[in-house]
Enzyme design. Structure first.
Site, short mmCIF file in Angstrom:
data_model
loop_
_atom_site.label_atom_id
_atom_site.label_comp_id
_atom_site.label_asym_id
_atom_site.label_seq_id
_atom_site.Cartn_x
_atom_site.Cartn_y
_atom_site.Cartn_z
N SER A 131 0.85 -1.20 0.00
CA SER A 131 0.00 0.00 0.00
C SER A 131 0.88 1.24 0.00
CB SER A 131 -0.90 0.01 1.23
OG SER A 131 -1.62 1.23 1.31
N TYR A 144 -1.95 -0.34 10.28
CA TYR A 144 -2.04 -0.77 8.87
C TYR A 144 -0.79 -0.35 8.10
CZ TYR A 144 -3.81 -1.24 4.10
OH TYR A 144 -3.97 -1.60 2.78
#
Length: 269
Positions: A131, A144
């Site tokens: 990501s 995350y």
């Protein structure tokens, strides 16, 4: 020419499904994984395998069965992942472990399972879907970001360890895309008595807005195909809006505190 075999974790929805459908339409034989086949009885885009990336024994069995039936695994796409938001101080330890077991330990387990077969084949490609959030510590997404950033760094090491085996390993970091990740994300409750309540609530609304307004995940699929057709893949790839990719350029060239101020302004903190 033999049809190439692609295994995509988390293939039943979101980016994984888009990538699988796209590659299948380009002549690849695609297998996707899902934690519960019963929930996808009407799924027909490509073949699904029941597999939980947190179950190392289940992974080994699934990979062996796939090798017995197909003989090869040409491409592994470590796509399965879960989101999490919340103040780090108030996020339950169990939820933190769950994220790392899925986003970091899971890909490691898949890689460890396929590498012996890819070494024997003297070929193979592993694409770790990370990501753009893994390149920076985002407020209320720190867990995350850390799980995806860890996978980026792991890939750098793996590339050097496996360079003599004919196996190629790379990262692909998407930005915000229109998927169902927000629905499955763990949200630490925004509690009125929390000292983080005001800023967390504000950030959470912006985070969800980014996902809802995200781009078509077919762009990720197009980049995956480009990587598959690249003779010597780079270490890192990014796919996302121009602004999201430009944010990474700014992080490299701006002083840390200046970049931090940009993030604070962006999230209205």
């Amino acid at each position: 020419m033999r049809q190439k075999i692609v295994l995509i974790t988390g293939g039943s929805s979101g980016i994984g499904r888009s990538v699988g459908v796209y590659l299948q339409s380009r002549g690849y034989k695609v297998f996707g994984t899902t934690r519960n086949l019963k929930n996808h009885s009407e799924f027909s885009d490509f073949q699904l395998i029941e597999l939980d990336v947190r179950d190392s024994e289940g992974i080994e069995q699934a990979i062996k069965k796939l090798m017995i039936s197909e003989g090869f695994i040409d491409v592994l796409i470590n796509n399965a992942g879960i989101g999490i938001t919340g103040p780090i101080e108030e996020t339950p330890e169990m939820e933190i472990k769950k994220v790392f077991d899925t986003n970091f330990n899971g890909p490691i387990n898949l890689i460890r399972a396929v590498l012996p077969f890819m070494r024997k084949q003297k070929s193979g490609l592993i694409i770790n879907i990370t990501s753009i959030a893994g390149y920076m510590g985002l407020p209320y997404r720190g867990i995350y970001s850390a799980s995806k950033g860890a996978l980026e760094i792991l890939t750098e090491a793996l590339r050097m360890e496996t360079k003599d085996f004919g196996v190629k390993i790379t990262n692909l970091a998407p930005g915000d895309f229109a998927t169902n990740i927000a629905a499955g994300r763990y949200h630490a409750p925004a509690v009125h008595s929390s000292p983080y309540y005001k800023s967390y609530s504000k950030s959470l609304a912006i985070i969800d807005e980014h996902v809802n307004e995200g781009e078509d995940p077919v762009k990720v699929a197009e980049m995956v195909l480009k990587i598959i057709n690249t003779k010597n893949p780079k270490v890192h790839y990014k796919v996302g809006s121009p602004m999201q990719k430009f944010s990474l350029v700014l992080k490299k060239i701006l002083p840390d505190k200046v970049y931090e101020r940009l993030l604070l302004n962006h999230y209205k903190l």
